[in-house]
Design a protein around this motif. Structure first.
Motif, PDB file in Angstrom:
ATOM      1  N   LYS A   1     111.394  -7.362  61.191  1.00  0.00           N
ATOM      2  CA  LYS A   1     110.756  -6.337  62.339  1.00  0.00           C
ATOM      3  C   LYS A   1     111.703  -5.640  63.411  1.00  0.00           C
ATOM      4  O   LYS A   1     111.619  -4.905  63.960  1.00  0.00           O
ATOM      5  CB  LYS A   1     109.731  -7.759  63.530  1.00  0.00           C
ATOM      6  N   ARG A   2     112.694  -6.665  63.649  1.00  0.00           N
ATOM      7  CA  ARG A   2     113.803  -5.756  64.531  1.00  0.00           C
ATOM      8  C   ARG A   2     114.778  -6.365  64.234  1.00  0.00           C
ATOM      9  O   ARG A   2     115.567  -7.892  63.556  1.00  0.00           O
ATOM     10  CB  ARG A   2     112.906  -6.346  66.156  1.00  0.00           C
ATOM     11  N   ALA A   3     116.276  -5.380  64.613  1.00  0.00           N
ATOM     12  CA  ALA A   3     117.398  -6.032  65.087  1.00  0.00           C
ATOM     13  C   ALA A   3     117.694  -7.158  66.085  1.00  0.00           C
ATOM     14  O   ALA A   3     116.743  -7.788  66.991  1.00  0.00           O
ATOM     15  CB  ALA A   3     118.586  -5.081  65.085  1.00  0.00           C
ATOM     16  N   VAL A   4     118.110  -8.504  65.649  1.00  0.00           N
ATOM     17  CA  VAL A   4     118.176  -9.939  66.342  1.00  0.00           C
ATOM     18  C   VAL A   4     119.794  -9.693  67.073  1.00  0.00           C
ATOM     19  O   VAL A   4     120.224  -9.630  66.428  1.00  0.00           O
ATOM     20  CB  VAL A   4     117.941 -11.223  65.706  1.00  0.00           C
ATOM     21  N   THR A   5     120.027  -8.835  68.305  1.00  0.00           N
ATOM     22  CA  THR A   5     121.264  -9.329  69.159  1.00  0.00           C
ATOM     23  C   THR A   5     120.993  -9.974  69.914  1.00  0.00           C
ATOM     24  O   THR A   5     122.505 -10.882  70.702  1.00  0.00           O
ATOM     25  CB  THR A   5     121.197  -7.918  69.416  1.00  0.00           C
ATOM     26  N   LYS A   6     120.120 -11.080  70.808  1.00  0.00           N
ATOM     27  CA  LYS A   6     119.780 -11.867  71.403  1.00  0.00           C
ATOM     28  C   LYS A   6     118.945 -12.902  70.759  1.00  0.00           C
ATOM     29  O   LYS A   6     117.657 -12.125  70.281  1.00  0.00           O
ATOM     30  CB  LYS A   6     119.526 -11.400  72.603  1.00  0.00           C
ATOM     31  N   ILE A   7     119.182 -14.369  71.745  1.00  0.00           N
ATOM     32  CA  ILE A   7     117.845 -14.702  71.168  1.00  0.00           C
ATOM     33  C   ILE A   7     115.859 -14.396  71.260  1.00  0.00           C
ATOM     34  O   ILE A   7     115.436 -14.969  70.402  1.00  0.00           O
ATOM     35  CB  ILE A   7     118.411 -16.320  72.475  1.00  0.00           C
ATOM     36  N   GLU A   8     116.482 -13.960  72.472  1.00  0.00           N
ATOM     37  CA  GLU A   8     114.961 -13.562  72.802  1.00  0.00           C
ATOM     38  C   GLU A   8     113.961 -12.590  71.205  1.00  0.00           C
ATOM     39  O   GLU A   8     113.083 -12.495  71.471  1.00  0.00           O
ATOM     40  CB  GLU A   8     114.586 -12.611  74.082  1.00  0.00           C
ATOM     41  N   ASP A   9     114.813 -12.159  70.590  1.00  0.00           N
ATOM     42  CA  ASP A   9     113.909 -10.872  69.991  1.00  0.00           C
ATOM     43  C   ASP A   9     114.054 -11.915  68.773  1.00  0.00           C
ATOM     44  O   ASP A   9     113.872 -11.172  67.638  1.00  0.00           O
ATOM     45  CB  ASP A   9     115.656 -10.283  69.495  1.00  0.00           C
ATOM     46  N   LEU A  10     113.959 -13.255  68.488  1.00  0.00           N
ATOM     47  CA  LEU A  10     113.123 -13.690  67.593  1.00  0.00           C
ATOM     48  C   LEU A  10     112.097 -14.303  67.740  1.00  0.00           C
ATOM     49  O   LEU A  10     111.337 -15.625  67.711  1.00  0.00           O
ATOM     50  CB  LEU A  10     114.327 -15.357  67.494  1.00  0.00           C
ATOM     51  N   SER A  11     111.617 -14.279  69.254  1.00  0.00           N
ATOM     52  CA  SER A  11     110.098 -14.842  69.574  1.00  0.00           C
ATOM     53  C   SER A  11     109.439 -14.180  69.022  1.00  0.00           C
ATOM     54  O   SER A  11     108.458 -12.758  68.432  1.00  0.00           O
ATOM     55  CB  SER A  11     109.847 -14.261  71.414  1.00  0.00           C
ATOM     56  N   GLY A  12     108.366 -14.879  68.215  1.00  0.00           N
ATOM     57  CA  GLY A  12     107.106 -14.819  67.240  1.00  0.00           C
ATOM     58  C   GLY A  12     107.892 -14.441  66.232  1.00  0.00           C
ATOM     59  O   GLY A  12     106.486 -13.996  65.616  1.00  0.00           O
ATOM     60  N   ILE A  13     108.944 -14.539  65.667  1.00  0.00           N
ATOM     61  CA  ILE A  13     108.940 -13.970  64.643  1.00  0.00           C
ATOM     62  C   ILE A  13     109.114 -15.564  63.799  1.00  0.00           C
ATOM     63  O   ILE A  13     109.222 -16.603  63.796  1.00  0.00           O
ATOM     64  CB  ILE A  13     110.215 -13.785  64.094  1.00  0.00           C
ATOM     65  N   LYS A  14     108.030 -15.015  63.034  1.00  0.00           N
ATOM     66  CA  LYS A  14     107.278 -15.930  61.287  1.00  0.00           C
ATOM     67  C   LYS A  14     108.481 -16.516  60.654  1.00  0.00           C
ATOM     68  O   LYS A  14     108.913 -15.071  59.971  1.00  0.00           O
ATOM     69  CB  LYS A  14     106.036 -15.850  60.927  1.00  0.00           C
ATOM     70  N   LEU A  15     109.557 -17.683  60.570  1.00  0.00           N
ATOM     71  CA  LEU A  15     110.469 -17.211  60.420  1.00  0.00           C
ATOM     72  C   LEU A  15     110.759 -19.054  59.339  1.00  0.00           C
ATOM     73  O   LEU A  15     110.710 -20.067  59.390  1.00  0.00           O
ATOM     74  CB  LEU A  15     111.885 -18.034  60.820  1.00  0.00           C
ATOM     75  N   ARG A  16     110.763 -18.191  57.507  1.00  0.00           N
ATOM     76  CA  ARG A  16     110.646 -19.057  56.900  1.00  0.00           C
ATOM     77  C   ARG A  16     111.992 -20.608  56.939  1.00  0.00           C
ATOM     78  O   ARG A  16     112.931 -19.865  56.653  1.00  0.00           O
ATOM     79  CB  ARG A  16     110.924 -18.985  55.388  1.00  0.00           C
ATOM     80  N   VAL A  17     111.903 -21.510  56.934  1.00  0.00           N
ATOM     81  CA  VAL A  17     113.003 -22.390  56.900  1.00  0.00           C
ATOM     82  C   VAL A  17     112.676 -22.984  55.766  1.00  0.00           C
ATOM     83  O   VAL A  17     112.058 -23.538  54.910  1.00  0.00           O
ATOM     84  CB  VAL A  17     112.790 -23.730  58.267  1.00  0.00           C
ATOM     85  N   MET A  18     113.647 -24.003  55.230  1.00  0.00           N
ATOM     86  CA  MET A  18     114.386 -25.136  54.321  1.00  0.00           C
ATOM     87  C   MET A  18     113.058 -26.745  54.838  1.00  0.00           C
ATOM     88  O   MET A  18     112.511 -26.671  55.886  1.00  0.00           O
ATOM     89  CB  MET A  18     115.216 -25.547  53.987  1.00  0.00           C
ATOM     90  N   GLN A  19     112.363 -27.511  53.827  1.00  0.00           N
ATOM     91  CA  GLN A  19     112.176 -28.201  54.307  1.00  0.00           C
ATOM     92  C   GLN A  19     112.342 -29.466  55.168  1.00  0.00           C
ATOM     93  O   GLN A  19     113.050 -30.341  54.154  1.00  0.00           O
ATOM     94  CB  GLN A  19     110.882 -28.675  53.291  1.00  0.00           C
ATOM     95  N   ASN A  20     112.886 -29.582  56.202  1.00  0.00           N
ATOM     96  CA  ASN A  20     113.389 -30.062  56.735  1.00  0.00           C
ATOM     97  C   ASN A  20     113.510 -30.005  58.323  1.00  0.00           C
ATOM     98  O   ASN A  20     113.530 -29.066  58.897  1.00  0.00           O
ATOM     99  CB  ASN A  20     115.144 -29.442  56.157  1.00  0.00           C
ATOM    100  N   PRO A  21     114.073 -31.028  59.382  1.00  0.00           N
ATOM    101  CA  PRO A  21     113.076 -31.078  60.161  1.00  0.00           C
ATOM    102  C   PRO A  21     113.239 -30.884  61.492  1.00  0.00           C
ATOM    103  O   PRO A  21     113.199 -30.125  62.450  1.00  0.00           O
ATOM    104  CB  PRO A  21     112.619 -32.837  60.744  1.00  0.00           C
ATOM    105  N   VAL A  22     114.865 -30.493  60.576  1.00  0.00           N
ATOM    106  CA  VAL A  22     116.297 -30.392  62.047  1.00  0.00           C
ATOM    107  C   VAL A  22     115.923 -28.978  62.304  1.00  0.00           C
ATOM    108  O   VAL A  22     116.391 -28.476  62.866  1.00  0.00           O
ATOM    109  CB  VAL A  22     117.536 -30.823  60.934  1.00  0.00           C
ATOM    110  N   TYR A  23     115.275 -27.650  60.350  1.00  0.00           N
ATOM    111  CA  TYR A  23     115.475 -26.530  61.044  1.00  0.00           C
ATOM    112  C   TYR A  23     114.236 -26.171  61.722  1.00  0.00           C
ATOM    113  O   TYR A  23     114.524 -25.466  62.423  1.00  0.00           O
ATOM    114  CB  TYR A  23     115.694 -26.434  59.162  1.00  0.00           C
ATOM    115  N   ILE A  24     113.523 -26.813  61.587  1.00  0.00           N
ATOM    116  CA  ILE A  24     112.008 -26.678  62.276  1.00  0.00           C
ATOM    117  C   ILE A  24     112.489 -26.435  63.935  1.00  0.00           C
ATOM    118  O   ILE A  24     111.924 -25.855  64.368  1.00  0.00           O
ATOM    119  CB  ILE A  24     110.852 -27.350  61.654  1.00  0.00           C
ATOM    120  N   ASP A  25     113.205 -27.604  64.293  1.00  0.00           N
ATOM    121  CA  ASP A  25     113.196 -28.135  65.285  1.00  0.00           C
ATOM    122  C   ASP A  25     113.996 -27.071  66.002  1.00  0.00           C
ATOM    123  O   ASP A  25     113.515 -26.047  67.090  1.00  0.00           O
ATOM    124  CB  ASP A  25     113.453 -29.415  65.718  1.00  0.00           C
TER     125      ASP A  25
END
Ligand code: TK8
Length: 338
Positions: A159-183
């Protein structure tokens, strides 16, 4: 000593005659070891599996034959862990993060920004803390041999360059199957989607998810640059791999076989870490060449992220991980250079 023996020794024949006797006195049976892994044969993971196979062959006179199965062809991490426990597969390597369904404590490594560098990770993983966690696998039907380096994880997305946390907003991000990552990633404002690695490329390609996070070596070897335009060097988690054996199988090995397996595993660890570290620098340059837009997260932004995930640490502690987390942080403090 008989005259014959004296003569043998004197002529140096003794070594030639006695050596094969000593080797055959070792209790090693011909065995096929099915070793599964998730990345491709040409990845750092694949290279290390090949090295391990060669070491085993060398040390066992060709009797212990490791057959590698890459690209999750024997199943994803979780499926392989279960195959090992059931005795249907002998060995594997995968992320410690996906072990949390079997030993919850492995989730402690996934809390963000714990390790500053590889040297800290090596010292803690190979030291008493890491070895104690490994030992806790035994009662679950697994034997942990060594940790390999997966590496510091970085973000990619389409989608876009992520230079600040807010840029992650709404991005569907695959994570490993692990609650710490999801959180963690939900706290960063992304929309965390747990998914097996084996399904990741297709999910990125079809737009089921917009992004993912992995070390640069994996981003290159899995060709994520084909479907991800942006990468942010965030180094948010140091991710270990762990080499596992089926306990059911391992217990049936002779003492000699176990010794060879353990020594070959230790040799593979040194090879893998060195190889992965060299590959990291090269991978970054190649990803640039492939056209990825790459930026590094600023120190100020990392500090904001650290602040933002503090509640994730509190949550982890409150859910039974307090002592473990304290131990880990104490171990890291011990090995940290001032
Ligand atoms: C490979 C995985 C991979 C991991 C992931 O099987 O799932 O993102 O980083 O290395 O274990």
């Amino acid at each position: 000593m008989t005259l014959f023996r004296k003569l043998l020794l004197a002529t140096g024949l003794a070594a030639a005659i006695l050596a094969p006797v000593a080797a055959s006195a070792q209790d090693i049976k011909p065995r096929i070891i099915r070793f599964g892994y998730g990345l491709s044969e040409s990845s750092n993971q694949g290279r290390a599996v090949k090295f391990f196979a060669e070491e085993l062959a060398k040390r066992s006179g060709g009797k212990l034959k490791l057959k590698g199965f890459g690209d999750a062809s024997l199943g994803n991490d979780i499926q392989m862990q279960n195959a090992l426990i059931g005795g249907a597969q002998e060995m594997m390597v995968g992320s410690t993060a996906t072990l949390v369904g079997i030993v919850k404590d492995f989730g402690v490594y996934d809390l963000p920004f714990l390790f500053n560098d590889e040297a800290e990770a090596d010292a803690v993983l190979d030291g008493p803390f890491g070895q104690k966690l490994i030992a806790s696998l035994n009662e679950k039907g697994l034997v942990g041999l060594v940790y390999w380096e997966n590496g510091f994880r970085n973000l990619t997305n389409s989608k876009r360059a992520v230079t600040k946390i807010e840029d992650l907003s709404g991005i569907k991000l695959r994570v490993m199957q692990n609650p710490v990552y999801i959180d963690m990633f939900n706290r960063f404002g992304a929309n965390a989607v747990p998914l097996a690695f084996s399904e990741l490329f297709t999910a990125l390609e079809t737009g089921t998810v917009d992004g993912q996070e992995n070390p640069v070596t994996t981003i290159l070897s899995s060709k994520f640059y084909e479907v991800q335009g942006y990468m942010t060097i965030s180094r948010h988690v140091y991710s270990p791999w762990i080499v596992l054996a089926s306990k059911r199988w391992y217990d049936g090995l002779s003492a000699d076989e176990r010794k060879i397996l353990n020594e070959a595993a230790v040799a593979s660890r040194a090879f893998e870490r060195k190889d992965s570290r060299e590959a990291t620098t090269q991978s970054l340059a190649l990803l640039k060449e492939k056209g990825m837009k790459i930026n590094e997260l600023s120190a100020a932004e990392v500090a904001r992220m650290r602040e933002m995930v503090k509640p994730a640490f509190d949550k982890y502690a409150a859910e039974g991980g307090a002592e473990l987390l304290k131990d880990l942080q104490a171990e890291i403090a011990k090995v940290r250079k001032p």
